[in-house]
Scaffold this motif. Structure first.
Motif, mmCIF file in Angstrom:
data_model
loop_
_atom_site.group_PDB
_atom_site.id
_atom_site.type_symbol
_atom_site.label_atom_id
_atom_site.label_comp_id
_atom_site.label_asym_id
_atom_site.label_seq_id
_atom_site.Cartn_x
_atom_site.Cartn_y
_atom_site.Cartn_z
ATOM 1 N N UNK A 17 0.851 -1.212 0.000
ATOM 2 C CA UNK A 17 0.000 0.000 0.000
ATOM 3 C C UNK A 17 0.879 1.252 0.000
ATOM 4 N N UNK A 18 1.889 1.240 0.860
ATOM 5 C CA UNK A 18 2.766 2.414 0.981
ATOM 6 C C UNK A 18 3.508 2.674 -0.318
ATOM 7 N N UNK A 19 3.939 1.608 -0.980
ATOM 8 C CA UNK A 19 4.663 1.784 -2.247
ATOM 9 C C UNK A 19 3.747 2.407 -3.304
ATOM 10 N N UNK A 35 -0.649 13.727 5.464
ATOM 11 C CA UNK A 35 -1.090 13.150 6.744
ATOM 12 C C UNK A 35 -1.497 11.687 6.601
ATOM 13 N N UNK A 36 -2.011 11.329 5.453
ATOM 14 C CA UNK A 36 -2.269 9.914 5.172
ATOM 15 C C UNK A 36 -0.953 9.138 5.178
ATOM 16 N N UNK A 37 0.075 9.727 4.587
ATOM 17 C CA UNK A 37 1.392 9.086 4.570
ATOM 18 C C UNK A 37 1.953 8.961 5.991
ATOM 19 N N UNK A 86 13.059 6.279 8.779
ATOM 20 C CA UNK A 86 13.797 7.251 7.959
ATOM 21 C C UNK A 86 12.827 8.082 7.114
ATOM 22 N N UNK A 87 11.746 7.459 6.667
ATOM 23 C CA UNK A 87 10.793 8.136 5.775
ATOM 24 C C UNK A 87 9.879 9.087 6.552
ATOM 25 N N UNK A 88 9.396 8.635 7.686
ATOM 26 C CA UNK A 88 8.364 9.379 8.433
ATOM 27 C C UNK A 88 8.701 10.865 8.660
#
Ligand SMILES: [Fe+2]
Length: 225
Positions: A71-73, A163-165, A190-192
Motif C-alpha cells: 500500500x505504501x509503495x 497526513x495519510x502518509x 527514515x521516511x516518516x
C-alpha cells in the motif's frame, strides 16, 4: 457479481481457523505468501471457485506488514504523480514549487526504500488493490486540478495526503516492531520525518499561499497556478 449464499458463515469459519500447518504452493490472490490450505478447501467447497483477495483472511502479522508495505509503495507512486503534476503547473508560487520539487526527490527515495523492504520480505510491488486504487483517484484529483483556485485546493489536498502518509508509516513502524523486523522499522523511521516535515511546511504556508492567491486574483492577475 452477487453469489446466492451469504459470505458471513464462510468468513467466520475462515477467521476462526488458525491451523496454518497445511499450505498449498502460493496464494493466487497476489499476496505471494503460501495460501492457508484449509481456507482454500472451505472456500472452494462453498463457492465452487477460488477465493478472492478480499475473501482471503490474513492472520499472520508478517502478511499484514507486507500488504501494508505494498500500500505504501503504491501511495508513494501516487504521491510522485501528484507532485509532478502540481510542480509542472505552478508558475507564480516559486516557494511552493521549490518545496514540492524537494519533496518529489524525497518521494523517489522513499519509493526505493519501500520497494527494498517489500523485496526483502519476498513480495512484489506490481500489485494494485482496492485501497490503492482509491488513493490513486485521490492523488490524481489533487494533482490534476484545474479550477480557478487550484493552487489553494492543491495545497490543502497535499496536506491531507501527507497526513495519510504519516499515518501509514506510523502504522508500519508499529507493525514492523510487532513482527521483529528491525530493518523495515528503521526504513519507515527514515521516511516518516520527511512526510512530517512536508505536512508541517504546508500547514505553515497555506495561509500565505491563500493570501497570495487572493491578492493576485483581486489585482486581476493570473492567480490559480
Ligand atoms: Fe511519501
Amino acid at each position: 457479481m452477487r453469489y446466492p449464499i451469504s459470505f458471513s458463515p464462510l468468513l467466520d469459519s475462515l477467521s476462526a481457523s488458525k491451523d496454518h500447518s497445511a499450505f498449498s504452493t502460493e496464494c493466487d490472490v497476489s499476496c505471494h505468501r503460501p495460501r492457508h490450505k484449509d481456507c482454500e478447501i472451505k472456500a472452494t467447497r462453498v463457492l465452487s471457485r477460488p477465493i478472492t483477495r478480499q475473501e482471503h483472511i490474513m492472520t499472520d502479522p508478517a502478511e499484514h506488514l507486507l500488504d501494508w508495505l505494498r500500500d505504501a509503495h503504491a501511495m508513494e507512486q501516487q504521491a510522485e504523480q501528484m507532485l509532478r503534476a502540481q510542480s509542472g503547473r505552478l508558475e507564480h508560487y516559486p516557494e511552493l514549487k521549490a518545496r514540492i520539487d524537494q519533496h518529489l526527490e524525497e518521494t523517489l527515495g522513499q519509493q526505493k526504500i519501500v520497494a527494498e523492504c517489500i523485496e526483502r520480505l519476498g513480495g512484489s510491488t506490481s500489485i494494485v488493490k482496492d485501497l490503492t486504487a482509491k488513493m490513486m483517484a485521490f492523488g490524481q484529483a489533487a494533482g490534476g486540478m484545474t479550477q480557478t483556485d487550484e493552487v489553494v485546493k492543491g495545497a490543502n489536498m497535499s496536506y491531507v495526503f501527507e497526513n495519510l502518509e504519516i499515518a501509514s508509516y506510523t502504522s508500519l513502524i508499529a507493525a514492523a516492531e510487532r513482527c521483529g523486523d528491525a530493518q523495515t522499522k528503521a526504513a519507515c523511521e527514515r521516511i516518516l520525518p520527511q512526510e512530517q516535515a512536508m505536512a508541517q511546511w504546508l500547514l505553515e504556508h497555506i495561509p500565505l499561499i491563500t493570501t497570495q492567491y487572493l491578492d493576485r486574483s483581486a489585482a486581476g492577475q493570473e492567480a490559480k497556478k
